[in-house]
Design an enzyme around this catalytic site. Structure first.
Site, short mmCIF file in Angstrom:
data_model
loop_
_atom_site.label_atom_id
_atom_site.label_comp_id
_atom_site.label_asym_id
_atom_site.label_seq_id
_atom_site.Cartn_x
_atom_site.Cartn_y
_atom_site.Cartn_z
N CYS A 41 82.18 -44.17 -25.67
CA CYS A 41 82.28 -43.01 -26.59
C CYS A 41 80.64 -42.43 -26.81
O CYS A 41 79.79 -43.54 -26.66
CB CYS A 41 82.52 -43.56 -28.00
SG CYS A 41 82.41 -42.16 -29.39
N CYS A 68 88.86 -41.77 -32.97
CA CYS A 68 87.39 -41.03 -33.12
C CYS A 68 87.69 -39.69 -32.56
O CYS A 68 88.58 -39.33 -31.61
CB CYS A 68 86.42 -41.90 -32.19
SG CYS A 68 85.05 -40.79 -31.96
N CYS A 71 85.42 -39.12 -28.97
CA CYS A 71 85.68 -39.81 -27.73
C CYS A 71 87.37 -39.58 -27.57
O CYS A 71 87.92 -39.89 -26.15
CB CYS A 71 85.29 -41.32 -27.43
SG CYS A 71 85.87 -42.39 -28.55
N CYS A 318 91.08 -66.86 -47.60
CA CYS A 318 90.00 -66.44 -46.62
C CYS A 318 89.30 -65.39 -47.45
O CYS A 318 88.05 -65.04 -46.93
CB CYS A 318 90.54 -65.90 -45.51
SG CYS A 318 92.05 -64.52 -45.86
#
Length: 359
Positions: A41, A68, A71, A318
């Site tokens: 990209c 994106c 790209c 977490c």
């Protein structure tokens, strides 16, 4: 991992150099923008700590990232099917749209031809990709701190039941050939920060995740593959137990969680998850501190990956691990939920200290 691939460090170097030799080995997901790109990209390169590398476009979409626009990672460099290109461009114009087979027929497309073209290129149908794009939009809305109902509507679901039905439909009913064998049962648990799905058998909890987590469909499939069990809607004593414990938790009682957890994960992941449960309520650690706590100070990135692989939210906390700079970093349930949980636990811990001082 079913096969070896270049390490993340090598892939990041390839990203910096725009090295076409690594094209197709992986795609980079940028956590700050929620966009995924080709390694070639031309856009400005993200920082290493903001990069997650996935092995397929499907994995990028399931994790809630959008393609994106520079790209265009979902289009092949050469020889892309004209129908695939047209539909992907239509999807980018209306990512929130609830695409149906009738829409494709209205465009004069043959359903079987479209299905084969997308399966061949992405391993999933166009309608599946469109659904993941909607769910990804919902995740972005929630990350921004919006109410669950707003994310629900942004994802194209008109009601809470419809939002959850998208996951319920994935579960379906048990195949006939599994009759008489072990079954896992899935059901919803309501919480103040959104519904959670619990999957359990008679002896242990296999999954506890927020219903709008983009990766939830993939996690459900992974459980089915690992256990060899079918999954049906329903409850077990483990479901009832974790619901009671979650109710106490959200009511502000620091009783801990006693529900038995199934032994999924690699030995390293289980070691990380076990250490996560030792972080006290109201406490936080960095990934570096977590790596040191398990005696593996050089495995910070591996610890972060193990955190991300956790599929028992809240119980295996977490959310108590943050970046070295104090930033919240990623959380599958959405950063707004991570912030909410940490503040909730801070208040619980403060209340406990006050109660102990008064005794």
């Amino acid at each position: 991992m079913l096969f070896d691939r270049p390490t993340d460090d090598i892939l990041y170097e390839a990203l910096l150099k725009r090295d076409a030799a690594y094209e197709g080995f992986a795609w980079v997901c940028v956590t700050t923008t929620r966009i995924f790109c080709r390694l070639t990209c031309p856009a400005r390169k993200p920082k290493r700590e903001n990069c997650v590398f996935q092995e397929s476009i499907a994995a990028c979409l399931e994790a809630g990232f959008r393609p994106c626009l520079r790209c265009r990672p979902m289009l092949r460099y050469k020889g892309n099917d004209a129908t695939v290109t047209a539909l992907l461009e239509a999807l980018e114009r209306e990512p929130e749209r609830r695409w149906r087979e009738s829409d494709l027929l209205a465009m004069g497309l043959d359903l079987s031809t479209v299905r084969r073209a997308f399966k061949r290129q992405f391993g999933m149908s166009f309608l599946e990709i469109a659904r993941l794009r909607r769910v990804g939009l919902a995740a972005e809305t929630l990350t921004g701190g919006a109410p669950v109902i707003e994310a629900q509507l942004d994802a194209g679901f008109e009601s809470g039941s419809g939002f959850r039905a998208a996951i319920t439909q994935l579960i379906g009913s048990a195949p006939r050939h599994l009759r008489g064998k072990g079954l896992l049962r899935a059901d919803w648990i309501e919480t103040p920060i959104g519904p959670m799905m619990a999957i359990a058998d008679e002896h242990a909890l296999h999954l506890l995740e927020f219903a709008d987590r983009p990766a939830l469909p993939n996690e459900i499939r992974r459980i089915r593959e690992r256990t060899g069990c079918g999954i049906v809607m329903g409850r077990t004593p483990m479901t009832d137990q974790i619901e009671r414990e979650l109710t106490r938790y959200f009511d502000g009682h620091d009783d801990g969680f006693e529900t038995r957890i199934a032994g999924h994960g690699t030995p390293f992941e289980r070691m990380v998850w076990s250490e996560l449960r030792r972080i006290p309520t109201g406490g936080i650690r960095s990934y570096t501190e977590q790596a040191k706590a398990i005696g593996r100070p050089g495995s910070v990135r591996a610890v972060a990956c193990a955190n991300g692989a956790n599929q028992i939210a809240i119980v295996i906390p977490c959310h108590r691990v943050i970046g070295a700079d104090g930033g919240l970093t990623g959380y599958g349930g959405g950063l707004w939920r991570k912030r909410w949980l940490l503040e909730h636990e801070r208040r619980m811990a403060a209340g406990q200290r006050t109660a102990e001082a008064a005794e």
